[in-house]
Design a protein around this motif. Structure first.
Motif, PDB file in Angstrom:
ATOM      1  N   GLN A  98      46.508  -8.593   9.287  1.00 43.96           N
ATOM      2  CA  GLN A  98      47.082  -9.508   8.650  1.00 43.96           C
ATOM      3  C   GLN A  98      46.078  -9.556   7.202  1.00 43.96           C
ATOM      4  O   GLN A  98      46.705  -9.963   6.043  1.00 43.96           O
ATOM      5  CB  GLN A  98      47.382 -11.042   9.094  1.00 43.96           C
ATOM      6  N   PHE A  99      44.731  -9.416   7.233  1.00 46.27           N
ATOM      7  CA  PHE A  99      44.057  -9.405   6.409  1.00 46.27           C
ATOM      8  C   PHE A  99      44.176  -7.854   5.384  1.00 46.27           C
ATOM      9  O   PHE A  99      43.352  -7.827   4.249  1.00 46.27           O
ATOM     10  CB  PHE A  99      42.652  -9.537   6.632  1.00 46.27           C
ATOM     11  N   HIS A 100      45.036  -6.849   5.734  1.00 45.28           N
ATOM     12  CA  HIS A 100      45.004  -5.862   5.063  1.00 45.28           C
ATOM     13  C   HIS A 100      45.510  -6.026   3.715  1.00 45.28           C
ATOM     14  O   HIS A 100      46.346  -6.701   3.353  1.00 45.28           O
ATOM     15  CB  HIS A 100      45.992  -4.996   5.652  1.00 45.28           C
ATOM     16  N   ARG A 101      44.492  -5.234   2.907  1.00 47.15           N
ATOM     17  CA  ARG A 101      44.926  -5.529   1.299  1.00 47.15           C
ATOM     18  C   ARG A 101      44.737  -6.992   0.812  1.00 47.15           C
ATOM     19  O   ARG A 101      45.139  -7.195  -0.280  1.00 47.15           O
ATOM     20  CB  ARG A 101      46.090  -4.944   1.102  1.00 47.15           C
ATOM     21  N   VAL A 102      43.944  -7.816   1.830  1.00 49.40           N
ATOM     22  CA  VAL A 102      43.944  -9.200   1.281  1.00 49.40           C
ATOM     23  C   VAL A 102      42.383  -9.515   1.127  1.00 49.40           C
ATOM     24  O   VAL A 102      41.941  -9.743   0.134  1.00 49.40           O
ATOM     25  CB  VAL A 102      44.626 -10.211   2.249  1.00 49.40           C
ATOM     26  N   VAL A 103      41.760  -9.526   2.411  1.00 52.16           N
ATOM     27  CA  VAL A 103      40.313  -9.480   2.329  1.00 52.16           C
ATOM     28  C   VAL A 103      39.643  -8.243   2.582  1.00 52.16           C
ATOM     29  O   VAL A 103      40.362  -7.378   3.535  1.00 52.16           O
ATOM     30  CB  VAL A 103      40.053 -10.591   3.673  1.00 52.16           C
ATOM     31  N   GLU A 104      38.884  -7.876   1.670  1.00 53.16           N
ATOM     32  CA  GLU A 104      38.090  -6.798   1.853  1.00 53.16           C
ATOM     33  C   GLU A 104      36.777  -6.632   2.548  1.00 53.16           C
ATOM     34  O   GLU A 104      36.465  -5.990   3.536  1.00 53.16           O
ATOM     35  CB  GLU A 104      37.858  -6.118   0.551  1.00 53.16           C
TER      36      GLU A 104
END
Lengths: 242, 242
Positions: free
Chosen positions: B214-220
């Motif tokens: 769910q953090f894909h392309r949101v949190v790096e």
DNA sequence: ACACAAACGAGAGCACTGCTCTTGCCTTTG
DNA sequence: CAAAGGCAAGAGCAGTGCTCTCGTTTGTGT
């Protein structure tokens, strides 16, 4: 030109004009409805294409004209579930238009919880283990962002007023916070965006634990418990209660 | 007396004495190991009893001597996964024995995260959608509590010292807080126990979002992000950093 | 020590699944 | 009006969970 209506060369059902195309989207909706009904009863694992076809009185092979595979049907249901949840969050937000940002935050959180408890299997589909190929299809990304968008909107409005305190962030998180803010909400302070992303995940941790029974014999008065937890999240993201 | 060793009338494999009983638990372990291997590759949905039997060179029907059904095999894997995660949390806590409570809290949280990222399918099995009959078997309850037990231990130690601030709770949550405290940790303030339960769920929200993409392309920079989030949870439960 | 009972492994078989391929009908379109 | 293509149905394949039966092996009580 070959395809009169402005649709790229899909092999099937170009456009929405014509009786055939209309029938197609109607059958597609019927299939999804029946699949959703079975999903609600048995869960995603036991959702069977053949059972859906049987219930609809059609041959199982005919169903493949509408969904190339079982996973594609599930993906369609996932997108619909994201949409339904997003709609519920937006509706809750609109219905609380008169309240302050902090109160509206809690209202939206509670709407997410209520929706999840009302649609546990659909919730499991989108926030439980990803059942199909373990990588979420790209189509789900925009639909998934709607709840987050509502929360961001609340923060944005609070930021325009005076109802938003800026959280504190360690130096090592600064670059990542700036990156996230640039991607998500450039008009908000990076600290706020960072806290919001964390609260976003934590909200679904709370909801998931309740839906999946992890609070069994631990939390009894769950509405009250959740309401307070949502308030704490609001406080943690910088929203101040009047 | 009919059964010499003090075991009630199980139809199979009474006791651990004897070559046969030993062979039985060994075969059981082999089956679970192979099942876990397939789980790690394909995920719980595609775990197949027949494939396990095939890989082990035995008839699929023979496998039913050890696990009455596929769901029972999965349940055994669930318990093992809870145990493995609990062990990882305890090991992390022990390895940080010299540090203060707040630091240890973060260390344990990070251990949970690392374990989940290393065993995504097992994590999905226990904290994703409950795959078997939608109600977690009672056998899993004690194993599931181990991580929470570690966190409670940290709070207990901090409470004995001076490193624990008491969170604030609204009046309407008081009764439920007292009830939870009585059930979970009677020696801790109800406010602390309530905050701890919320943080417990929120922790797995953070971990789940990362594991499930769910953090894909949101949190790096996820390690840094998570570390700060865990610190925030520690602060929110009342632990103070030196 | 021997016989009986329990545990075991293997095979066949049932009902079910997702999916493919072929065949024929019927609507749409050039 | 005729060609093209969407559509539904059936048969069929490979795979699944699970049951039942049948010899064989192993442990145990008399």
């Amino acid at each position: 030109m070959s395809t009169a209506d402005g649709v790229r060369g899909d092999r099937t059902a170009r456009g929405t004009r014509g009786a055939r195309a209309r029938a197609r989207i109607e059958v597609t909706a019927t299939i999804k409805a029946e699949a959703r009904a079975q999903l609600a009863v048995e869960g995603a694992a036991k959702l069977s294409l053949r059972a859906v076809a049987r219930e609809l009185g059609m041959a199982s092979s005919a169903l493949y004209r509408y969904f190339p595979s079982r996973d594609d049907l599930l993906t369609a249901l996932i997108i619909d579930a994201y949409d339904s949840l997003g709609g519920a969050a937006e509706a809750a937000h609109d219905s609380a238009a008169g309240l302050g940002p902090a109160r509206r935050w809690t209202v939206v959180c509670e709407a997410v919880r209520v929706w999840a408890l009302a649609h546990p299997h659909e919730y499991a589909l989108i926030y439980g283990s990803p059942v199909p190929g373990y990588t979420a299809p790209q189509d789900t990304v925009p639909a998934a962002a709607r709840v987050a968008e509502v929360l961001i909107g609340i923060l944005r409005e609070a930021h325009r007023g005076t109802g938003l305190a800026k959280p504190v962030i360690p130096a090592e998180l600064r670059p990542e916070a700036r990156r996230m803010a640039a991607d998500i909400a450039p008009d908000l302070p990076p600290e706020t965006v960072t806290a919001m992303v964390a609260c976003w995940a934590e909200l679904f941790g709370l909801v998931g634990f309740e839906v999946f029974g992890q609070f069994h014999r631990v939390v009894e008065d769950r509405p009250t418990f959740f309401r307070h937890a949502a308030d704490r999240l609001a406080h943690s993201v910088g929203l101040v209660f009047p």
